[in-house]
Scaffold this motif. Structure first.
Motif, short mmCIF file in Angstrom:
data_model
loop_
_atom_site.label_atom_id
_atom_site.label_comp_id
_atom_site.label_asym_id
_atom_site.label_seq_id
_atom_site.Cartn_x
_atom_site.Cartn_y
_atom_site.Cartn_z
N ARG A 68 0.82 -1.21 0.00
CA ARG A 68 0.00 0.00 0.00
C ARG A 68 0.85 1.26 0.00
NH1 ARG A 68 -2.01 3.60 3.49
NH2 ARG A 68 -0.99 2.58 5.24
N MET A 69 1.93 1.26 0.79
CA MET A 69 2.77 2.46 0.88
C MET A 69 4.23 2.08 1.12
SD MET A 69 2.73 5.64 3.63
CE MET A 69 1.39 6.53 2.84
N THR A 91 0.77 1.72 -5.44
CA THR A 91 1.50 1.96 -4.19
C THR A 91 1.74 3.45 -4.05
OG1 THR A 91 2.62 -0.17 -4.45
CG2 THR A 91 3.58 1.38 -2.88
N GLU A 92 1.61 3.96 -2.82
CA GLU A 92 1.90 5.38 -2.58
C GLU A 92 3.31 5.53 -2.03
OE1 GLU A 92 0.18 9.38 -0.39
OE2 GLU A 92 -0.87 7.47 -0.15
N SER A 113 -0.26 8.24 -8.41
CA SER A 113 -0.93 7.66 -7.25
C SER A 113 -0.25 8.08 -5.94
CB SER A 113 -0.95 6.14 -7.34
OG SER A 113 0.36 5.61 -7.31
N SER A 114 0.71 9.00 -6.02
CA SER A 114 1.43 9.45 -4.83
C SER A 114 1.29 10.97 -4.64
CB SER A 114 2.92 9.08 -4.93
OG SER A 114 3.10 7.69 -4.97
N ASN A 116 1.05 12.65 -2.09
CA ASN A 116 1.76 13.15 -0.91
C ASN A 116 3.28 13.06 -1.05
OD1 ASN A 116 -0.61 13.77 0.69
ND2 ASN A 116 -0.90 11.56 0.86
#
Length: 236
Positions: A68-69, A91-92, A113-114, A116
């Protein structure tokens, strides 16, 4: 060990704080091998100064599936020339460092998809072109390292969706800076490193989009015949 097999970490069910691969001769990580939560992933190469002679030549499009991250991804000094378009789509990431590889191009929106992600390092590759969709979706990106590539131009609004405060793009083959090339949505740039390019033209207004609280521009060692116009809040 030439590859990390998909069942190597099958007993892991919890978050791993840090994972470093420095296995001699590593060339591949199989899909599913990293099917757990990661905070820090580093794949050591022969250039790192650490033990190991890993030279990843290709990525499976599904190598990060199930994660997920990853807070910090460091994959530097390898031999891959491209990234699968959907490599990072599920995936972040918060910090991605892909410097000193052989990357020749980047897929449009490859990290969308990231949102942040704050730092992206791509220096020392073989990039010749970036588009106004390369950094699509990276609304929190504040530091971008693109120096020592072979980039020839910055298309208009390339960084528009970002929150860039620091841009390091020196040591490329850029010949001109257009009025909209450096614009971000909220005029956030505070430090721009343009030296050691092939700049002969900087359009009037090119730096009007920088942070009005003050911006430092480094542009020496270029081919400019005259000093470009800078707003009063830009320092040189």
């Amino acid at each position: 060990m030439a590859s990390i097999k998909d069942d190597l970490f099958r007993e892991i069910r919890h978050t791993v704080l840090s994972l470093v691969f420095s296995v001699e001769g590593l060339q591949e990580i199989e899909p599913g091998a990293l099917n757990f939560s990661l905070l820090d992933l580093e794949i050591v190469s022969g250039l790192s100064g650490k033990s190991g002679n890993n030279k990843i030549t290709d990525f499976s499009p599904k190598v990060f599936d199930g994660i997920r991250m990853i807070k910090r991804l460091l994959v530097s000094g390898h031999n891959f020339t491209h990234l699968p378009p959907d490599l990072f789509s599920n995936t972040e990431f918060l910090d991605v460092q892909l410097d000193m590889n052989h990357l020749e191009e980047l897929p449009d929106g490859f990290l969308r998809s990231s949102p942040n992600l704050t730092e992206l390092s791509l220096y020392g590759n073989r990039l010749k072109y970036i588009s106004n969709k390369t950094f699509e979706g990276l609304t929190s990106l504040s530091r971008l390292y693109l120096f020592r590539n072979q980039i020839t131009e910055i298309p208009p609004l390339t960084f528009y969706e970002t929150s860039l405060s620091e841009l390091y793009i020196f040591g490329n083959n850029i010949t001109s800076i257009t009025k909209e090339a450096l614009r971000t949505r909220n005029c956030t740039l505070q430090s721009i490193h343009l030296y050691y390019n092939c700049l002969s033209i900087i359009e009037e207004g090119a730096f009007d989009c920088t942070a009005d609280g003050g911006c430092k521009v480094y542009y020496s060692k270029n081919c400019l015949s005259e000093t470009p116009h800078f707003p009063a809040y830009v320092r040189m």
